[in-house]
Design an enzyme around this catalytic site. Structure first.
Site, mmCIF file in Angstrom:
data_model
loop_
_atom_site.group_PDB
_atom_site.id
_atom_site.type_symbol
_atom_site.label_atom_id
_atom_site.label_comp_id
_atom_site.label_asym_id
_atom_site.label_seq_id
_atom_site.Cartn_x
_atom_site.Cartn_y
_atom_site.Cartn_z
ATOM 1 N N ASP A 188 -1.505 6.650 6.248
ATOM 2 C CA ASP A 188 -2.620 5.768 5.893
ATOM 3 C C ASP A 188 -2.820 4.834 7.087
ATOM 4 O O ASP A 188 -1.954 4.022 7.398
ATOM 5 C CB ASP A 188 -2.230 4.974 4.633
ATOM 6 C CG ASP A 188 -3.244 3.904 4.246
ATOM 7 O OD1 ASP A 188 -4.234 3.701 4.978
ATOM 8 O OD2 ASP A 188 -3.033 3.258 3.195
ATOM 9 N N TRP A 206 0.835 -1.207 0.000
ATOM 10 C CA TRP A 206 0.000 0.000 0.000
ATOM 11 C C TRP A 206 0.866 1.252 0.000
ATOM 12 O O TRP A 206 0.553 2.232 -0.682
ATOM 13 C CB TRP A 206 -0.969 -0.004 1.175
ATOM 14 C CG TRP A 206 -1.962 -1.127 1.085
ATOM 15 C CD1 TRP A 206 -2.140 -2.133 1.990
ATOM 16 C CD2 TRP A 206 -2.906 -1.370 0.030
ATOM 17 N NE1 TRP A 206 -3.134 -2.975 1.565
ATOM 18 C CE2 TRP A 206 -3.612 -2.545 0.371
ATOM 19 C CE3 TRP A 206 -3.210 -0.714 -1.170
ATOM 20 C CZ2 TRP A 206 -4.617 -3.076 -0.450
ATOM 21 C CZ3 TRP A 206 -4.207 -1.241 -1.984
ATOM 22 C CH2 TRP A 206 -4.896 -2.400 -1.622
ATOM 23 N N LYS A 259 -11.855 -1.739 6.752
ATOM 24 C CA LYS A 259 -11.026 -2.668 7.509
ATOM 25 C C LYS A 259 -11.516 -2.740 8.964
ATOM 26 O O LYS A 259 -11.856 -3.789 9.461
ATOM 27 C CB LYS A 259 -9.557 -2.226 7.479
ATOM 28 C CG LYS A 259 -8.989 -2.013 6.087
ATOM 29 C CD LYS A 259 -8.800 -3.310 5.326
ATOM 30 C CE LYS A 259 -8.705 -3.148 3.819
ATOM 31 N NZ LYS A 259 -7.616 -2.350 3.329
HETATM 32 C C1 LIG Z 1 -7.083 -1.965 2.025
HETATM 33 C C2 LIG Z 1 -6.054 -0.907 2.123
HETATM 34 C C3 LIG Z 1 -5.926 0.099 1.148
HETATM 35 C C4 LIG Z 1 -6.799 0.152 -0.082
HETATM 36 O O1 LIG Z 1 -8.065 0.521 0.247
HETATM 37 P P1 LIG Z 1 -9.187 0.811 -0.853
HETATM 38 O O2 LIG Z 1 -10.268 1.431 -0.039
HETATM 39 O O3 LIG Z 1 -9.549 -0.514 -1.448
HETATM 40 O O4 LIG Z 1 -8.626 1.732 -1.857
HETATM 41 C C5 LIG Z 1 -4.971 1.065 1.343
HETATM 42 N N1 LIG Z 1 -4.183 1.071 2.415
HETATM 43 C C6 LIG Z 1 -4.271 0.108 3.368
HETATM 44 C C7 LIG Z 1 -3.356 0.160 4.545
HETATM 45 C C8 LIG Z 1 -5.201 -0.901 3.249
HETATM 46 O O5 LIG Z 1 -5.282 -1.849 4.193
#
Ligand SMILES: *Cc1c(COP(=O)(O)O)cnc(C)c1O
Length: 361
Positions: free
Chosen positions: A171, A101, A195
């Protein structure tokens, strides 16, 4: 009806109490005679849903007044572009590459300027967090970017990097609300909610007010400007209403549980059960460095692909679902987010013990 223990990395388990409440309100939300899915985003009822959600989130995370909370769409992945488009002034971003990511965010930023990879743990398949105490931060860097919890690899920053005065952007998709964080240490904290917070379709951005400006990269679309959404209270266009409603319920559920300090203690207890078992097991092995272990995502392997596949299959038959590891890592991964009850982890560990007795050498 029977519910399984769902160890999916995302979309993931939600608190059963929240789902029951939503079910009860499905046809008639608080006397409105309609579902939240059917109501105008300009209605009073929805305005109070989004206002409450923001208020509860601010309380839970102790978000300082000089930060805005935005409820957006496009997933975490859209932030990979919005961050450079809005924050690039010198057009330089420093990225710490701790997994896929972070790497995707770094690659996306390269479209808009100079994106430096200032540290990486790619040399050992992202099984650790690099030392971030003295990084070669670019003098012109507009920010330093991290992915705080690495969903796929199962690592987390237990200490934030030394950004040498630069803005920190994080993030937090897979550790959102799993423990208290000091928001004032960040310029931007964002996460997709699917998540650990709510249903897919909402991304929450917590951003320091002075970073929300008109001074964005030329050509930045209206919808990709933080200012557009900040000025409109996340109601510039139709927001993901139902998702925000469910997030709001999860915030209330978290508050009733005692907030993020209590949630952290619960998450530590759950993770310890699993890690303690892994550390003494002769069959199963955790795949990341102990000091960097995530509380949320726990990857492990037997070292034998066929046995891994058998484990995933038999676990599913026992009501323990979605334990297959990410396709790039193999093995297994148990995501044990806030809403995973401790009974689920106990059952998983008991199942692993049995499996080891049957199949261990
Ligand atoms: C799942 C995830 C993403 C991607 O998320 P989307 O909403 O599918 O774009 C980005 N960063 C992390 C840390 C993730 O776990």
């Amino acid at each position: 009806m029977s519910r399984v223990y769902n160890f999916s990395a995302g979309p993931a388990v939600l608190p059963e109490a929240v789902l029951r409440e939503a079910a009860a309100e499905m046809l008639d939300y608080q006397g409105t005679g309609m579902s939240v899915m059917e109501m105008s985003h300009r209605s009073k009822a929805f305005q109070s849903i989004i206002d409450d959600a923001e208020k509860d989130l601010r309380e839970l995370m102790e978000i300082p007044d000089n930060y805005k909370v935005l409820f957006l769409q496009g997933g975490a992945s859209q932030q990979f572009a919005m961050i450079p488009m809005n924050l690039f002034k010198n057009k330089v971003g420093d990225y710490i590459i701790t997994g896929q990511w972070a790497k995707k965010a770094w690659q996306e930023a390269q479209k808009f300027g100079k994106a430096n990879a200032i540290a990486s743990s790619a040399d050992k398949t992202f099984s650790y967090i690099p030392d971030c105490s003295d990084l070669p931060i670019d003098e012109d860097a507009d920010y330093v970017y991290i992915c705080q919890n690495n969903t796929i690899y199962g690592t987390v920053y237990h200490e934030l990097p030394n950004t040498k005065g630069k803005i920190l952007v994080a993030d937090v998709s897979s550790c959102f609300l799993s423990e208290p964080i000091d928001v004032s240490k960040y310029g931007v904290v964002y996460g997709g909610v699917q998540k650990n917070v709510g249903p897919a379709g909402v991304v929450i951005v917590i951003i320091r007010e002075d970073l929300i400006t008109e001074d964005v990269l030329p050509g930045t679309p209206t919808m990709l400007r933080y200012k557009t959404h900040a000025d409109a209270g996340s109601l510039y266009n139709t927001p993901p209403c139902y998702g925000i409603y469910i997030c709001g319920k999860v915030f209330k559920w978290l508050k009733a549980k005692g907030g993020l300090t209590a949630m952290k203690a619960y998450n530590e207890k759950k993770a310890k059960l699993l890690y303690d078992f892994l550390d003494q097991s002769k069959l199963f092995k955790g795949t990341v460095e102990k000091k960097d272990r995530s509380l949320m995502n726990v990857p492990f392997v037997t070292g034998d692909e066929e046995l891994d596949a058998l484990f995933v299959k038999e676990a599913k038959a026992a009501g323990l679902e979605n334990l297959k590891g990410h396709r790039t890592v193999g093995g297994m991964r148990a995501s044990i987010y806030n809403a995973m009850p401790i009974e689920g982890v106990e059952k998983l560990v008991a199942f692993m013990k049995d499996f080891e007795e049957k199949h261990g050498k």
